[in-house]
Write a protein that holds these residues in place. Structure first.
Motif, PDB file in Angstrom:
ATOM      1  N   UNK A 133       6.391  -8.992  -4.639  1.00 13.19           N
ATOM      2  CA  UNK A 133       6.417  -9.293  -6.367  1.00 13.19           C
ATOM      3  C   UNK A 133       7.483 -10.766  -7.063  1.00 13.19           C
ATOM      4  N   UNK A 134       8.522 -11.059  -6.285  1.00  8.43           N
ATOM      5  CA  UNK A 134       8.876 -11.584  -7.082  1.00  8.43           C
ATOM      6  C   UNK A 134       8.667 -13.214  -6.189  1.00  8.43           C
ATOM      7  N   UNK A 135       7.692 -12.999  -4.797  1.00  7.41           N
ATOM      8  CA  UNK A 135       6.858 -14.759  -5.096  1.00  7.41           C
ATOM      9  C   UNK A 135       6.166 -14.720  -6.148  1.00  7.41           C
ATOM     10  N   UNK A 136       5.367 -13.640  -6.881  1.00  8.26           N
ATOM     11  CA  UNK A 136       3.850 -13.081  -6.605  1.00  8.26           C
ATOM     12  C   UNK A 136       3.770 -12.500  -7.790  1.00  8.26           C
ATOM     13  N   UNK A 137       4.556 -13.217  -8.617  1.00 11.48           N
ATOM     14  CA  UNK A 137       4.308 -11.886  -9.801  1.00 11.48           C
ATOM     15  C   UNK A 137       3.406 -11.260 -10.390  1.00 11.48           C
ATOM     16  N   UNK A 138       1.718 -12.108 -10.025  1.00  8.88           N
ATOM     17  CA  UNK A 138       1.288 -11.193 -10.911  1.00  8.88           C
ATOM     18  C   UNK A 138      -0.039 -10.783  -9.972  1.00  8.88           C
ATOM     19  N   UNK A 139       0.869  -9.955  -8.690  1.00  8.18           N
ATOM     20  CA  UNK A 139      -0.109  -8.840  -7.305  1.00  8.18           C
ATOM     21  C   UNK A 139      -0.222  -8.111  -8.408  1.00  8.18           C
ATOM     22  N   UNK A 140      -1.562  -7.747  -7.940  1.00  2.25           N
ATOM     23  CA  UNK A 140      -1.350  -5.804  -9.353  1.00  2.25           C
ATOM     24  C   UNK A 140      -1.232  -5.172  -8.144  1.00  2.25           C
ATOM     25  N   UNK A 141      -1.463  -4.945  -7.034  1.00  2.19           N
ATOM     26  CA  UNK A 141      -0.767  -4.023  -5.996  1.00  2.19           C
ATOM     27  C   UNK A 141       0.889  -3.992  -5.947  1.00  2.19           C
ATOM     28  N   UNK A 142       1.446  -4.918  -5.797  1.00  2.00           N
ATOM     29  CA  UNK A 142       2.378  -4.865  -5.802  1.00  2.00           C
ATOM     30  C   UNK A 142       2.856  -3.942  -7.276  1.00  2.00           C
ATOM     31  N   UNK A 143       2.678  -4.839  -7.681  1.00  2.00           N
ATOM     32  CA  UNK A 143       2.912  -4.300  -9.634  1.00  2.00           C
ATOM     33  C   UNK A 143       3.187  -2.386  -9.319  1.00  2.00           C
ATOM     34  N   UNK A 144       1.900  -2.599  -8.995  1.00  2.00           N
ATOM     35  CA  UNK A 144       1.481  -1.070  -8.951  1.00  2.00           C
ATOM     36  C   UNK A 144       2.776   0.023  -8.545  1.00  2.00           C
ATOM     37  N   UNK A 145       2.892  -0.741  -7.536  1.00  4.39           N
ATOM     38  CA  UNK A 145       3.854   0.237  -6.573  1.00  4.39           C
ATOM     39  C   UNK A 145       5.718   0.084  -7.257  1.00  4.39           C
ATOM     40  N   UNK A 146       5.799  -1.044  -7.029  1.00  2.25           N
ATOM     41  CA  UNK A 146       7.036  -1.248  -8.380  1.00  2.25           C
ATOM     42  C   UNK A 146       7.119  -0.029  -9.005  1.00  2.25           C
ATOM     43  N   UNK A 147       5.993  -0.242 -10.116  1.00  2.23           N
ATOM     44  CA  UNK A 147       5.708   0.626 -10.968  1.00  2.23           C
ATOM     45  C   UNK A 147       5.295   2.449 -10.811  1.00  2.23           C
ATOM     46  N   UNK A 148       5.257   2.481  -9.116  1.00  7.43           N
ATOM     47  CA  UNK A 148       5.735   3.674  -8.805  1.00  7.43           C
ATOM     48  C   UNK A 148       6.861   3.995  -9.302  1.00  7.43           C
ATOM     49  N   UNK A 149       7.043   3.055  -7.883  1.00  6.30           N
ATOM     50  CA  UNK A 149       9.477   3.579  -7.888  1.00  6.30           C
ATOM     51  C   UNK A 149      10.178   3.840  -9.126  1.00  6.30           C
ATOM     52  N   UNK A 150       9.834   3.031  -9.736  1.00  9.66           N
ATOM     53  CA  UNK A 150      10.587   3.792 -10.688  1.00  9.66           C
ATOM     54  C   UNK A 150      10.395   4.609 -11.658  1.00  9.66           C
ATOM     55  N   UNK A 151       8.728   4.205 -12.473  1.00 10.84           N
ATOM     56  CA  UNK A 151       8.246   6.273 -12.743  1.00 10.84           C
ATOM     57  C   UNK A 151       8.887   7.447 -12.366  1.00 10.84           C
ATOM     58  N   UNK A 152       8.445   7.391 -10.771  1.00 13.56           N
ATOM     59  CA  UNK A 152       9.221   8.310 -10.181  1.00 13.56           C
ATOM     60  C   UNK A 152      10.297   9.152 -10.251  1.00 13.56           C
TER      61      UNK A 152
END
Lengths: 784, 146
Positions: A26-45
């Motif tokens: 994600x750090x390399x490709x901030x626009x990647x939606x799938x990566x963003x979702x994964x990280x969002x899930x982590x902080x959300x949980x």
């Protein structure tokens, strides 16, 4: 450390490990939606889990990161490198904090604000947060890894495989031990073998418990759920939980988590009223939700009860008819419980409005389907305005059941220990066995129990006669107690019960099977099933029925009522309900007194009203008495002969007038008069009056008095007062020529000359019947 | 085609079970009777850490006579059905053979039990065998199902 907290830490770590790669890319490709979702899930949980614990800093941090990421997901903000850095810094901080929690250390104060500010759009402090990021990362690397309890997650199949492997090892060990005993081995082998054996036992113990978890684990999440829901609904609810120590299969916990949550939601949303409504209904404004777990035999029972308004049965019926689930006629024929059970039909709910809490399209039908899928049952009972109670019964097929092994007909069987109240031996002095018709009654310390032989239930040849059998007293879940005779009681064992093939289960006698230590299979008895097949449950069911449907008399009468058949003193065949018969006694004719206000009998120094003596004469010698009890009072009923036990299945044709006979029923095709216990008790009974035995003072202590007169008087139920005893005796017996003392109620003078006796009204010293009559009359006067 | 079959004898008749249905073949040793169970269920026997339900195939197929093992040691075929393990007691286990033909209809004359369990005839190197469905054997005579 708190087990739940440990799990939280483990879960956070695990998720972080899984999303490590995502974070980097994600750090390399901030626009990647799938990566963003994964990280969002982590902080959300993380944020969600923090809510369960008192971790405000973690919650704040994760919340800030979640909000920022949510903006990006919604397209209101782009993921520039500054935001990415800030989020990663937050994640690193979360990890560092989790490490600190695990190690039980305090995390250094401060720094959180800075991180959260960095997440805000338009803030230009990128450099700073990058520095923080680096700092946190170095903290993570150098920070001491904790030595606290660590946990890993394992697939259950793996556990099962290890478990059965260890079981096989134990069996092989036992076989080996047997052979070693038989053939003998070098003594040098014994030591290592013992060690191996002990280690193996340890391992097995650990393995068997690996699958089990205290139900607390599930329960612990409920107070929070209830708190949140009640706040949302504007209600006040107090949650009370019992039985958290009950152990249940880990898998089972997962299966029942959602159904239980749903039931609780329902209870809060639809069951418990708002404080204002509760006060109006005369209840405490705080509603009560009780969740209780308990192990009953091979089942775990979980009851969820609330003290809310209950289910609106009428509305339920209307809805059922409207949606075509049942016809109006069907509904009319339903008992109350059956009506409430409509709740479990798909598409039915009595809630007037769908609310956010429970109206989520998951109905009670789904709950029931989930419970039934694992072989459980669910039922609902309710009292309008008083509350609802939902009962889950879950199988325990993989759990460890403490069991009692018994022997019958040369084979071993296991009984869940939770059913076993006590073990007594039929030959023990406190136990008395009577055969009444085909049935056996056991009297144990004054309590009359029905007694069945396991050999009869199983249709095998028991090797021990009933009189010498061991009796296992079985307490059923409904509270009923009965005795079961087995050949021998063997041992207490903890058994892992596995289900039997369906065709074997269909016998209704067995709950499962297990292998004993020596590798031979043993069958676990289904005590509830056996009680049902032996018709030992009838009175329990009847009691339940009576409370549930008082107006449905037809049903109740159709049920078999156990009766005791006997011949009355007047020669009539009569029957009395088994429930009221406490025991059967034989007493001497002399203990019965017909004089005075009514018939009385003295049994064990207690005075009981005696019925059944009108219209017939008492037999000479010993008289058979039924001792009837209604729970408070007790009385006796004299009979000529006990005939049999029978079931009354047809109704009673009432007698013309109220009296001793309630009416006539048909038993085995013959008309039999049924005793109206209510009438008898109403007219006769009172609590047994404990009598101080009647007292008597004897003439001077000469050998004749001591060895001949005294035993005779004592056998008539009198206590002999000695010289040291104070108090006035009821009867004074004096010998010829003595002065009559004053104050005695009755004076009996014994004379040596038969002729003189008849002339003066005294009693000749060898006229036994006259003496007995006088003593009996004296006692009758005292009672009256 | 070319499916492997386990060949055994039940009531003197040669039968085949699909090898994919069979877990193993065991020699019956200890037997724990189950009182009040249907008569074709002989009892339980231990296999490692689990208990197998022992089914007498001849009784399950209503052949009138219980199975008489050909050898001193009774042989049983271990199968799994709906999560439960069963040991099917047969006269003897003969061989494993490859199916050389498709399954064909059985011509008349077979008894009710055979009809229920038989899926058809299959040619093998050692001659035709009656292909049975293990699940149908386990269910047992329907008369006792009530």
């Amino acid at each position: 450390m708190d087990e739940l907290l440990a799990e939280f830490i483990a879960e956070t770590r695990e998720m972080l490990e899984a999303s490590q790669a995502e974070i980097v890319s994600w750090e390399q490709e901030p626009g990647d939606r799938a990566r963003l979702d994964a990280i969002f899930r982590f902080v959300h949980t993380v944020k969600g889990n923090c809510g369960f614990f008192d971790l405000p800093r973690l919650a704040k941090l994760s919340h800030a990161a979640e909000s920022a990421l949510a903006e990006v997901r919604a397209g209101r903000r782009s993921a520039d490198s500054r935001l990415v850095t800030a989020v990663l810094a937050v994640i690193d901080r979360i990890v560092a904090m989790v490490d600190a929690i695990e190690a039980g250390e305090d995390f250094p104060e401060g720094g959180d604000e800075l991180l959260m500010n960095a997440l805000e759009p338009g803030q230009d402090d990128g450099g700073e947060s990058a520095a923080l990021h680096a700092q946190a990362a170095s903290e993570r690397k150098t920070g001491s890894k904790s030595d606290g309890p660590r946990s890993i997650r394992l697939p259950v199949e793996l556990l099962d495989r290890v478990m059965s492997g260890v079981s096989d090892m134990v069996l092989a060990r036992n076989e080996l031990a047997r052979r070693m005993r038989e053939y003998g081995v070098e003594p040098t082998i014994d030591g290592p073998f013992e060690r191996l054996s002990a280690v193996l036992d340890d391992v097995r113990d650990g393995i068997t418990r690996m699958r089990m978890q205290r139900i607390e684990h599930l329960f612990n999440a409920f107070p929070r759920l209830v708190r949140d829901l009640s706040a949302e609904l504007g209600k006040q609810v107090l949650i009370d939980m019992e039985g958290g120590e009950v152990e249940i299969d880990r898998e089972m916990i997962e299966v029942i988590r959602d159904p239980l949550t749903h039931i609780i939601r329902n209870a809060l949303d639809h069951g418990i009223e708002s404080p204002a409504q509760r006060i109006a209904a005369g209840k405490r404004e705080i509603g009560l939700l009780n969740i209780a777990a308990r192990q009953a035999g091979n089942h775990i029972i979980i009851a969820v009860s609330d003290d809310g308004r209950g289910i609106d049965g009428q509305r339920l019926v209307e809805k059922a008819i409207a949606s075509g689930i049942a016809t109006a006629e069907e509904c009319a024929g339903m008992s109350e419980d059956e009506r409430y059970a409509l709740v479990f039909e798909p598409g039915l709910s009595t809630a007037r409005e769908v609310t956010a809490i429970s109206g989520r399209g998951v109905g009670m039908d789904v709950v029931r389907a989930n419970i039934e899928r694992v072989g459980g049952t669910i039922s609902v009972s309710c009292t309008a305005g008083q509350g609802t109670r939902i009962l889950l019964s879950l199988p325990l097929t993989l759990s460890i059941i403490p069991s009692l092994t018994v022997e019958c007909g040369g084979e071993r069987y296991a009984i869940p220990r939770s059913y076993v109240e006590e073990i007594v031996h039929a030959r023990a002095g406190t136990t008395e066995l009577v055969q009444v018709g085909d049935a056996w009654l056991a009297t144990i310390r004054g309590e009359r129990l029905r007694c069945i032989a396991l050999a009869d239930v199983l249709a095998v040849d028991g090797s021990t006669a009933m009189e010498r059998a061991a009796l296992v007293l079985i307490r059923l879940a409904g509270g009923d107690l009965f005795a079961m005779a087995v050949d021998r009681v063997l041992d207490h064992e903890e058994l892992v019960i596995k289900p039997l093939a369906p065709r074997v289960m269909a016998t209704g006698i067995y709950a499962g099977t297990t292998l004993l230590d020596d590798g031979s299979p043993v069958l676990m008895l289904d005590m509830a099933g056996i009680a049902r097949s032996q018709k030992l449950l009838s009175d329990v069911q009847r009691r339940v029925r009576r409370t549930a449907q008082q107006n449905d008399d037809a049903r109740e009468e159709a049920e078999a009522v156990p009766m005791l058949l006997f011949t009355a003193l007047d020669g009539q065949r009569r029957a009395v309900r088994m429930d009221v018969v406490r025991r059967i006694d034989k007493v001497a004719r002399e203990a019965i007194s017909l004089a005075g206000h009514g018939a009385r009998v003295v049994i064990d120094e207690a005075l009981l009203s005696l019925a059944g003596v009108t219209g017939g004469s008492l037999p000479d010698g010993r008289v058979t008495l039924l001792r009837l009890a209604d729970g408070r009072g007790e009385m006796a009923y004299a009979v000529r002969e006990i005939l049999d036990t029978a079931s009354m299945t047809s109704g009673i044709m009432p007698a013309d007038a109220a009296g001793e006979i309630e009416g006539v029923t048909l038993i085995d095709g013959k008309a039999v008069e049924v005793i109206d216990c209510h009438w008898i008790f109403a007219s006769e009974a009172h609590a047994p009056r404990q009598l101080a035995p009647a007292t008597c003072r004897l003439p001077d202590d000469d050998p004749w008095t001591r060895s001949i007169l005294r035993p005779l008087v004592e056998s008539a139920g009198y206590r002999i007062l000695g010289d040291s005893d104070k108090g006035e005796p009821d009867v004074v017996i004096v010998s010829e020529g003595s002065e009559a003392p004053t104050g005695a109620a009755t004076l009996i003078r014994m004379v040596g000359d038969p002729a003189a006796a008849s002339a003066t009204g005294d009693i000749y010293r060898y006229d036994r019947s006259a003496l007995m009559a006088a003593l009996s009359a004296a006692r009758a006067r005292r009672i009256a | 085609m070319n499916e492997l079959l386990l060949i055994a004898r039940i009531g003197g008749r040669r039968i085949g079970l699909r090898a994919t249905q069979v877990n193993s073949v065991i020699e019956l040793d200890k037997l724990t009777p189950i009182p009040r169970a249907p008569s074709y269920i002989l009892g339980l026997t231990p296999l490692r850490s689990s208990a197998l339900t022992v089914v007498d195939c001849a009784l399950a197929l209503e052949l009138g006579q219980p199975t008489r093992p050909a050898e001193q040691v009774a042989q049983a075929i271990v199968v799994e059905h709906e999560g439960h393990s069963y040991a099917l007691l047969v006269d003897e286990v003969e061989d494993v053979a490859e199916a050389h033909s498709d399954v064909t209809e059985v011509s008349g004359e077979a008894g009710a039990g055979w009809k229920r369990a038989a899926q058809g005839m299959v040619e093998t190197a050692i001659g035709p065998v009656l292909l049975l469905d293990a699940a149908a054997i386990i269910i047992g005579p329907l008369a006792e199902a009530a």
